[in-house]
Enzyme design. Structure first.
Site: not given
Ligand code: SER
Length: 315
Positions: A12-13, A35-36, A53, A143, A147, A173
């Site tokens: 990811g990022q 990662d997946i 996963d 989301y 969190k 970010i």
């Protein structure tokens, strides 16, 4: 340092740059990226990589045992905009992965856990300016709900089972090496790419939408710093507010115009405007600064200079 680190969501990022930095710090073979989906060329050639996963506790545990992992960074998540489209999938990914890792830590297979929270854990009823560490938290997005719930799970596992889990509420970010996906703050990355490639940008947020943001370099430093801090310095076991800068689309556009004078921006707000409007504008991160010495380096001006310079040669 004889720690072995596993990163979930390494493609990811944030995961990509975090993996690179951790491999430098801990030695390539002591940092297992996962990662997946399969990672890119650089990730695969620079150290161990496993397909995982993040919702499968069994699979995570298998890899933890295989490499004798001591620390897990759980970076796999569905971000705000995508989770509004797939609410139950978002909840499932974000919660199941966290509980799997916390359970593995409770069973003492690993010593330390990093899990990112977000400014999205605040909501429309939280103070928008200088949002305190502790305040009303009634998020209006899936989301955000995941969190804020996750923060309480982290605190619970720490209190009840002594799990050493550490967390930061990231602002948006901003990076230039890897594009983000599915977030509300993604515009602040896309704008640099479009400015350099097309000279124009259509923004999905309105011009005066102020949001807390942070350059990737600072985010990576904060993440590693909180993980390396002595345990007694980590006084907050839900998640720490973290801040560097806050700006609007209009302000970032004006900064870009210093390098690309003909740059134009148009505003066409979509459903993400409501998400942005529910979040803080400026965050008070004094607890992170006091407790474990957090300091940011980049502001809008220095970040823009760095991104434009790097992206120009990359593109
Ligand atoms: N950058 C994230 C998002 O926009 C916030 O944590 O979803």
């Amino acid at each position: 340092m004889n720690d072995t680190v596993l990163i979930l969501g390494a493609c990811g990022q944030i995961g990509i740059e975090l993996t690179q930095k951790l491999r430098i710090l801990y030695g390539s073979n002591n940092v297992i990226a996962s990662d997946i989906r399969e990672g890119g060329e650089e990730m695969l050639s620079s150290g161990p990589f496993e397909i995982i996963d993040a919702t499968s506790k069994e699979r995570i545990l298998e890899v933890v045992k295989k490499y004798e992992v001591t620390q897990v960074y759980l970076m796999a998540a569905m971000l705000s905009a995508t989770a509004e489209k797939y609410p139950l999938k978002g909840w499932d990914l974000n919660m199941t992965s966290l509980l799997a890792v916390l359970e593995i830590a409770r069973e003492k297979h690993i010593k330390k856990v990093y899990w990112p929270s977000s400014m999205a854990s605040f909501g429309p009823t939280s103070p928008k300016i200088n949002t305190p560490q502790q305040t009303i938290m009634e998020p209006s997005t899936v989301y955000g709900i995941s969190k804020v719930a996750g923060e309480h799970w982290c605190n619970y596992y720490h209190e009840k089972y002594g799990v050493d889990v550490r967390s930061i509420r990231y602002p948006g970010i901003i990076s230039w090496k890897t594009l983000p996906g599915g977030g509300t703050t993604d515009y602040a990355v896309d704008i640099y790419f479009d400015a350099l490639k097309k000279g124009t940008f259509e923004c999905f947020l309105s011009e005066n939408t102020r949001l807390p943001m942070m350059y990737m370099d600072d985010a990576i430093n904060a993440t590693i710093q909180i993980m390396q801090a002595d345990a007694d310095k980590i006084k907050t076991r839900t998640s720490y507010n973290l801040a560097a800068m806050s700006f609007t689309p209009k302000e970032i556009a004006n900064e870009i115009k210093k390098y690309i004078p003909d740059f134009t921006i148009a505003y066409n707000p979509d459903f993400r405007q409501d998400i942005a409007d529910s979040w803080p504008q400026i965050i008070d991160d004094s607890h992170a600064r006091q407790d474990w010495g957090w300091q940011h380096e980049f502001d809008l001006t220095s970040m823009t200079k760095d991104i434009i310079t790097n992206l120009k040669s990359k593109l």
